[in-house]
Design a protein around this motif. Structure first.
Motif, PDB file in Angstrom:
ATOM      1  N   UNK A  26      47.083  33.282  28.406  1.00  0.00           N
ATOM      2  CA  UNK A  26      48.367  32.615  28.216  1.00  0.00           C
ATOM      3  C   UNK A  26      49.505  33.628  28.120  1.00  0.00           C
ATOM      4  N   UNK A  27      49.279  34.729  27.414  1.00  0.00           N
ATOM      5  CA  UNK A  27      50.298  35.774  27.304  1.00  0.00           C
ATOM      6  C   UNK A  27      50.520  36.459  28.647  1.00  0.00           C
ATOM      7  N   UNK A  28      49.473  36.636  29.419  1.00  0.00           N
ATOM      8  CA  UNK A  28      49.617  37.211  30.759  1.00  0.00           C
ATOM      9  C   UNK A  28      50.497  36.315  31.627  1.00  0.00           C
ATOM     10  N   UNK A  29      50.297  35.010  31.528  1.00  0.00           N
ATOM     11  CA  UNK A  29      51.065  34.067  32.337  1.00  0.00           C
ATOM     12  C   UNK A  29      52.538  34.067  31.980  1.00  0.00           C
ATOM     13  N   UNK A  30      52.893  34.545  30.770  1.00  0.00           N
ATOM     14  CA  UNK A  30      54.291  34.598  30.358  1.00  0.00           C
ATOM     15  C   UNK A  30      55.046  35.769  30.978  1.00  0.00           C
ATOM     16  N   UNK A  31      54.343  36.703  31.587  1.00  0.00           N
ATOM     17  CA  UNK A  31      54.991  37.890  32.155  1.00  0.00           C
ATOM     18  C   UNK A  31      55.760  37.540  33.420  1.00  0.00           C
ATOM     19  N   UNK A  32      56.708  38.381  33.752  1.00  0.00           N
ATOM     20  CA  UNK A  32      57.527  38.148  34.947  1.00  0.00           C
ATOM     21  C   UNK A  32      56.692  38.225  36.214  1.00  0.00           C
ATOM     22  N   UNK A  33      55.718  39.121  36.247  1.00  0.00           N
ATOM     23  CA  UNK A  33      54.848  39.267  37.416  1.00  0.00           C
ATOM     24  C   UNK A  33      53.387  39.289  36.955  1.00  0.00           C
ATOM     25  N   UNK A  34      52.839  38.138  36.596  1.00  0.00           N
ATOM     26  CA  UNK A  34      51.470  38.090  36.085  1.00  0.00           C
ATOM     27  C   UNK A  34      50.442  38.376  37.175  1.00  0.00           C
ATOM     28  N   UNK A  35      49.327  38.954  36.762  1.00  0.00           N
ATOM     29  CA  UNK A  35      48.229  39.182  37.697  1.00  0.00           C
ATOM     30  C   UNK A  35      47.493  37.891  38.006  1.00  0.00           C
ATOM     31  N   UNK A  36      47.496  36.965  37.076  1.00  0.00           N
ATOM     32  CA  UNK A  36      46.863  35.661  37.253  1.00  0.00           C
ATOM     33  C   UNK A  36      47.552  34.676  36.321  1.00  0.00           C
ATOM     34  N   UNK A  37      47.604  33.432  36.751  1.00  0.00           N
ATOM     35  CA  UNK A  37      48.232  32.392  35.939  1.00  0.00           C
ATOM     36  C   UNK A  37      47.203  31.297  35.676  1.00  0.00           C
ATOM     37  N   UNK A  82      41.972  37.848  37.755  1.00  0.00           N
ATOM     38  CA  UNK A  82      42.270  37.963  39.179  1.00  0.00           C
ATOM     39  C   UNK A  82      41.019  38.352  39.972  1.00  0.00           C
ATOM     40  N   UNK A  83      40.254  39.298  39.453  1.00  0.00           N
ATOM     41  CA  UNK A  83      39.043  39.753  40.155  1.00  0.00           C
ATOM     42  C   UNK A  83      38.081  38.593  40.401  1.00  0.00           C
ATOM     43  N   UNK A  84      37.812  37.812  39.359  1.00  0.00           N
ATOM     44  CA  UNK A  84      36.834  36.738  39.502  1.00  0.00           C
ATOM     45  C   UNK A  84      37.407  35.523  40.237  1.00  0.00           C
ATOM     46  N   UNK A  85      38.711  35.276  40.137  1.00  0.00           N
ATOM     47  CA  UNK A  85      39.323  34.229  40.957  1.00  0.00           C
ATOM     48  C   UNK A  85      39.155  34.564  42.442  1.00  0.00           C
ATOM     49  N   UNK A  86      39.416  35.816  42.782  1.00  0.00           N
ATOM     50  CA  UNK A  86      39.283  36.257  44.174  1.00  0.00           C
ATOM     51  C   UNK A  86      37.837  36.110  44.644  1.00  0.00           C
ATOM     52  N   UNK A  87      36.906  36.433  43.768  1.00  0.00           N
ATOM     53  CA  UNK A  87      35.480  36.295  44.082  1.00  0.00           C
ATOM     54  C   UNK A  87      35.144  34.843  44.424  1.00  0.00           C
ATOM     55  N   UNK A  88      35.618  33.891  43.626  1.00  0.00           N
ATOM     56  CA  UNK A  88      35.296  32.489  43.866  1.00  0.00           C
ATOM     57  C   UNK A  88      35.974  31.948  45.124  1.00  0.00           C
ATOM     58  N   UNK A  89      37.199  32.367  45.369  1.00  0.00           N
ATOM     59  CA  UNK A  89      37.898  31.908  46.576  1.00  0.00           C
ATOM     60  C   UNK A  89      37.144  32.386  47.817  1.00  0.00           C
ATOM     61  N   UNK A  90      36.639  33.622  47.790  1.00  0.00           N
ATOM     62  CA  UNK A  90      35.856  34.137  48.919  1.00  0.00           C
ATOM     63  C   UNK A  90      34.551  33.367  49.074  1.00  0.00           C
ATOM     64  N   UNK A 202      19.594  30.694  46.290  1.00  0.00           N
ATOM     65  CA  UNK A 202      19.128  30.713  47.673  1.00  0.00           C
ATOM     66  C   UNK A 202      19.818  31.852  48.430  1.00  0.00           C
ATOM     67  N   UNK A 203      19.291  32.177  49.613  1.00  0.00           N
ATOM     68  CA  UNK A 203      19.928  33.190  50.453  1.00  0.00           C
ATOM     69  C   UNK A 203      21.384  32.798  50.705  1.00  0.00           C
ATOM     70  N   UNK A 204      22.278  33.785  50.664  1.00  0.00           N
ATOM     71  CA  UNK A 204      23.700  33.515  50.830  1.00  0.00           C
ATOM     72  C   UNK A 204      24.416  33.244  49.520  1.00  0.00           C
ATOM     73  N   UNK A 205      23.669  33.211  48.429  1.00  0.00           N
ATOM     74  CA  UNK A 205      24.285  33.008  47.113  1.00  0.00           C
ATOM     75  C   UNK A 205      25.010  34.260  46.655  1.00  0.00           C
ATOM     76  N   UNK A 206      25.878  34.080  45.676  1.00  0.00           N
ATOM     77  CA  UNK A 206      26.669  35.190  45.139  1.00  0.00           C
ATOM     78  C   UNK A 206      26.605  35.183  43.623  1.00  0.00           C
ATOM     79  N   UNK A 207      26.790  36.352  43.036  1.00  0.00           N
ATOM     80  CA  UNK A 207      26.843  36.469  41.588  1.00  0.00           C
ATOM     81  C   UNK A 207      27.893  37.503  41.225  1.00  0.00           C
ATOM     82  N   UNK A 208      28.593  37.262  40.133  1.00  0.00           N
ATOM     83  CA  UNK A 208      29.572  38.225  39.625  1.00  0.00           C
ATOM     84  C   UNK A 208      29.396  38.327  38.112  1.00  0.00           C
ATOM     85  N   UNK A 209      29.444  39.537  37.612  1.00  0.00           N
ATOM     86  CA  UNK A 209      29.281  39.746  36.172  1.00  0.00           C
ATOM     87  C   UNK A 209      30.248  40.823  35.698  1.00  0.00           C
TER      88      UNK A 209
END
Length: 297
Positions: A26-37, A82-90, A202-209
């Motif tokens: 929430x504090x990140x979203x208050x910034x003028x140029x947030x990395x993620x909202x 941002x990192x994990x949002x990008x991962x899910x969008x891909x 299954x094959x083609x699956x993804x994981x992020x940690x």
């Protein structure tokens, strides 16, 4: 102190860390140029009330997130989100339609990411944590942008059975996330988590940690002693396990996944945020954390 069968709601023990992370978003979203909202992060904090609401209104100068450490932690959460949002969008663009949020906490991605038609988002967590999220967002008038399914389960139990009982299809590709989780699990449970993901993916699956290399035992115990002496509610080192079963990249690569590791400090530089100096309170933490993503061949 943690026990093998402890449980929690959103304001106690491990559950309270979800509010700490939501407040950071929430504090990140208050910034003028947030990395993620994350527009729902403030909704959760205001529903919890008290110091969480005061923090967002700039009226809690003694809150840990209002400190120098807090500023660094907010940067961390903005970058991690941002990192994990990008991962899910891909993953969605690659055709994955099953998403599993392990220890979902107050993750609002089912509500805010642009999921493709037919996507199912499974959220695994303690029952009271899931109940808080469901009731708060329902009261706010919001509906998920995918088929959101709650799986109320303790991750130290038979969560794979609970997940498949909820409709998960092991024959179809899936995208998994363990964000801010591994440090709250002993090494044996980390291995069980990875094994469960590998078995169901299954094959083609993804994981992020997100993972962290353990601190030297003497340093870790000193941190715990500092918390006990200080008292209050800030007991992070009492909640975590200073253990790591295996580096995620090594573990998944050995089982047929293609994995990549990005050190948090490097990613912060990529997105234009400062890396805390080693001699600051946040410095050591930022040097131990890595973000890992992998694809199953």
């Amino acid at each position: 102190m943690r026990t093998d069968d402890d449980s929690w709601d959103i304001t106690t023990s491990v559950g309270s860390t979800a509010l700490f992370v939501a407040a950071s978003r929430a504090l990140e979203a208050q910034k003028a140029e947030p990395l993620a909202v994350d527009p729902y992060a403030s909704v959760f904090c205001r529903a919890a009330g008290g110091d969480w609401t005061a923090l967002l209104d700039g009226k809690a100068p003694d809150h840990p997130l209002a400190s120098e450490f807090g500023a660094a932690f907010v940067d961390f959460q903005g970058a991690r989100t941002r990192y994990f949002d990008t991962y899910f969008i891909a993953a969605a663009e690659a055709g994955v339609r099953q998403v599993v949020l392990v220890a979902a906490g107050l993750d609002s991605r089912a509500y805010r990411l642009p999921w493709r038609d037919g996507t199912v988002v499974y959220e695994l967590d303690q029952p009271q944590v899931l109940q808080f999220k469901r009731e708060v967002l329902a009261a706010h008038g919001d509906a998920p942008r995918a088929d959101r399914r709650e799986v109320a389960v303790d991750l130290r139990g038979d969560w794979p059975a609970a997940l498949t009982d909820g409709g998960f299809d092991p024959a179809a590709p899936s995208a998994w996330l363990a964000e801010g989780l591994l440090m709250y699990l002993p090494a044996t449970a980390q291995d069980q988590l990875f094994s469960g993901i590998d078995t169901l993916a299954a094959a083609g699956s993804r994981v992020a940690v997100e993972e962290a290399t353990p601190m030297p035992p003497a340093v870790f115990e000193a941190k715990r002693a500092e918390e006990r002496a200080a008292g209050g509610d800030n007991a992070f080192f009492t909640l975590i396990y200073n253990e790591q079963h295996a580096a995620a990249q090594d573990w998944f690569t050995a089982r047929g996944w293609t994995a990549d590791t990005t050190r948090l400090a490097d990613y912060l530089r990529q997105v234009g945020r400062p890396v805390p100096a080693a001699d600051t309170e946040a410095g050591p933490m930022f040097q131990t954390i890595s973000l890992v993503s992998a694809v199953k061949r």
